[in-house]
Structures are given as structure tokens and as C-alpha cells.
Design a protein around this motif. Structure first.
Motif, PDB file in Angstrom:
ATOM      1  N   ASP A  77      -7.678  -0.407  -0.612  1.00 53.48           N
ATOM      2  CA  ASP A  77      -8.407  -1.598  -1.046  1.00 53.48           C
ATOM      3  C   ASP A  77      -9.903  -1.317  -1.145  1.00 53.48           C
ATOM      4  O   ASP A  77     -10.549  -1.669  -2.137  1.00 53.48           O
ATOM      5  CB  ASP A  77      -8.132  -2.749  -0.075  1.00 53.48           C
ATOM      6  CG  ASP A  77      -8.675  -4.067  -0.565  1.00 53.48           C
ATOM      7  OD1 ASP A  77      -8.354  -4.446  -1.713  1.00 53.48           O
ATOM      8  OD2 ASP A  77      -9.423  -4.711   0.198  1.00 53.48           O
ATOM      9  N   PHE A 124      -3.483   0.729   3.519  1.00 52.23           N
ATOM     10  CA  PHE A 124      -3.758  -0.372   2.600  1.00 52.23           C
ATOM     11  C   PHE A 124      -5.249  -0.704   2.588  1.00 52.23           C
ATOM     12  O   PHE A 124      -5.846  -0.874   1.520  1.00 52.23           O
ATOM     13  CB  PHE A 124      -2.946  -1.617   2.974  1.00 52.23           C
ATOM     14  CG  PHE A 124      -3.200  -2.766   2.044  1.00 52.23           C
ATOM     15  CD1 PHE A 124      -2.560  -2.838   0.826  1.00 52.23           C
ATOM     16  CD2 PHE A 124      -4.110  -3.758   2.390  1.00 52.23           C
ATOM     17  CE1 PHE A 124      -2.817  -3.885  -0.045  1.00 52.23           C
ATOM     18  CE2 PHE A 124      -4.365  -4.805   1.526  1.00 52.23           C
ATOM     19  CZ  PHE A 124      -3.712  -4.870   0.305  1.00 52.23           C
ATOM     20  N   GLU A 125      -5.858  -0.789   3.759  1.00 52.76           N
ATOM     21  CA  GLU A 125      -7.291  -1.078   3.837  1.00 52.76           C
ATOM     22  C   GLU A 125      -8.094   0.015   3.133  1.00 52.76           C
ATOM     23  O   GLU A 125      -9.049  -0.271   2.406  1.00 52.76           O
ATOM     24  CB  GLU A 125      -7.750  -1.207   5.285  1.00 52.76           C
ATOM     25  CG  GLU A 125      -9.226  -1.528   5.399  1.00 52.76           C
ATOM     26  CD  GLU A 125      -9.715  -1.635   6.835  1.00 52.76           C
ATOM     27  OE1 GLU A 125     -10.939  -1.727   7.003  1.00 52.76           O
ATOM     28  OE2 GLU A 125      -8.896  -1.627   7.767  1.00 52.76           O
ATOM     29  N   GLU A 164      -0.940  -0.324   7.408  1.00 56.78           N
ATOM     30  CA  GLU A 164      -2.018  -1.306   7.225  1.00 56.78           C
ATOM     31  C   GLU A 164      -3.380  -0.626   7.081  1.00 56.78           C
ATOM     32  O   GLU A 164      -4.252  -1.104   6.351  1.00 56.78           O
ATOM     33  CB  GLU A 164      -2.044  -2.353   8.348  1.00 56.78           C
ATOM     34  CG  GLU A 164      -2.241  -1.805   9.743  1.00 56.78           C
ATOM     35  CD  GLU A 164      -0.968  -1.341  10.441  1.00 56.78           C
ATOM     36  OE1 GLU A 164      -1.074  -0.927  11.605  1.00 56.78           O
ATOM     37  OE2 GLU A 164       0.122  -1.389   9.843  1.00 56.78           O
ATOM     38  N   GLU A 165      -3.551   0.511   7.731  1.00 53.97           N
ATOM     39  CA  GLU A 165      -4.803   1.264   7.587  1.00 53.97           C
ATOM     40  C   GLU A 165      -4.887   1.919   6.203  1.00 53.97           C
ATOM     41  O   GLU A 165      -5.962   1.953   5.590  1.00 53.97           O
ATOM     42  CB  GLU A 165      -4.921   2.333   8.673  1.00 53.97           C
ATOM     43  CG  GLU A 165      -5.103   1.768  10.068  1.00 53.97           C
ATOM     44  CD  GLU A 165      -5.020   2.838  11.134  1.00 53.97           C
ATOM     45  OE1 GLU A 165      -5.915   2.847  11.997  1.00 53.97           O
ATOM     46  OE2 GLU A 165      -4.087   3.668  11.101  1.00 53.97           O
TER      47      GLU A 165
END
Length: 68
Positions: A23, A19-20, A16-17
Motif C-alpha cells: 500500500d 499489505f501495508e 498484514e505487514e
């Protein structure tokens, strides 16, 4: 810090990190160009007018994309 060091550090992050991070980096590259937007709007309006005047025909999405 070199690019390779940054990549190696990024690969150690949780999914998730990562992905951030991706992004935020991608959004930093997305700088809208008003001139390009204006050109596309004019083109879209020209195509719509041609369609409405019977000078252009639509193509069914199935013919372009096949079965979804």
C-alpha cells in the motif's frame, strides 16, 4: 540492498505487514497530475453536455458489465 534482497525480506513479513508495504509503495507512485485531472474534467463535462443535449445516449450498466 538489492531489489531481490528487498523482495526476499518482504516475503518473510506477515500478510498484514506485506499489505501495508504494498500500500505504501503504491501510494508513493500515485502523483496526481493537475493537467491530466483538468483534461478529464473537461471531457466529463463535454460528455454530460452532449448527453443532456440528446447528442449522446447512455448505455445500461448491464449491457456493459453483464449480471454482477
Amino acid at each position: 540492498m538489492s531489489t531481490e534482497e528487498i523482495i526476499n525480506s518482504a516475503l518473510k513479513l506477515a500478510p498484514e505487514e506485506r499489505f501495508e508495504l504494498i500500500d505504501r509503495v503504491l501510494h508513493s507512485l500515485d502523483r496526481p497530475d493537475p493537467e491530466i485531472d483538468r483534461i478529464w474534467i473537461e471531457e466529463a463535462e463535454r460528455r454530460l453536455a452532449a448527453y443532456r443535449a440528446g447528442e449522446a445516449k447512455g448505455v445500461p450498466a448491464e449491457d456493459i458489465f453483464g449480471d454482477f
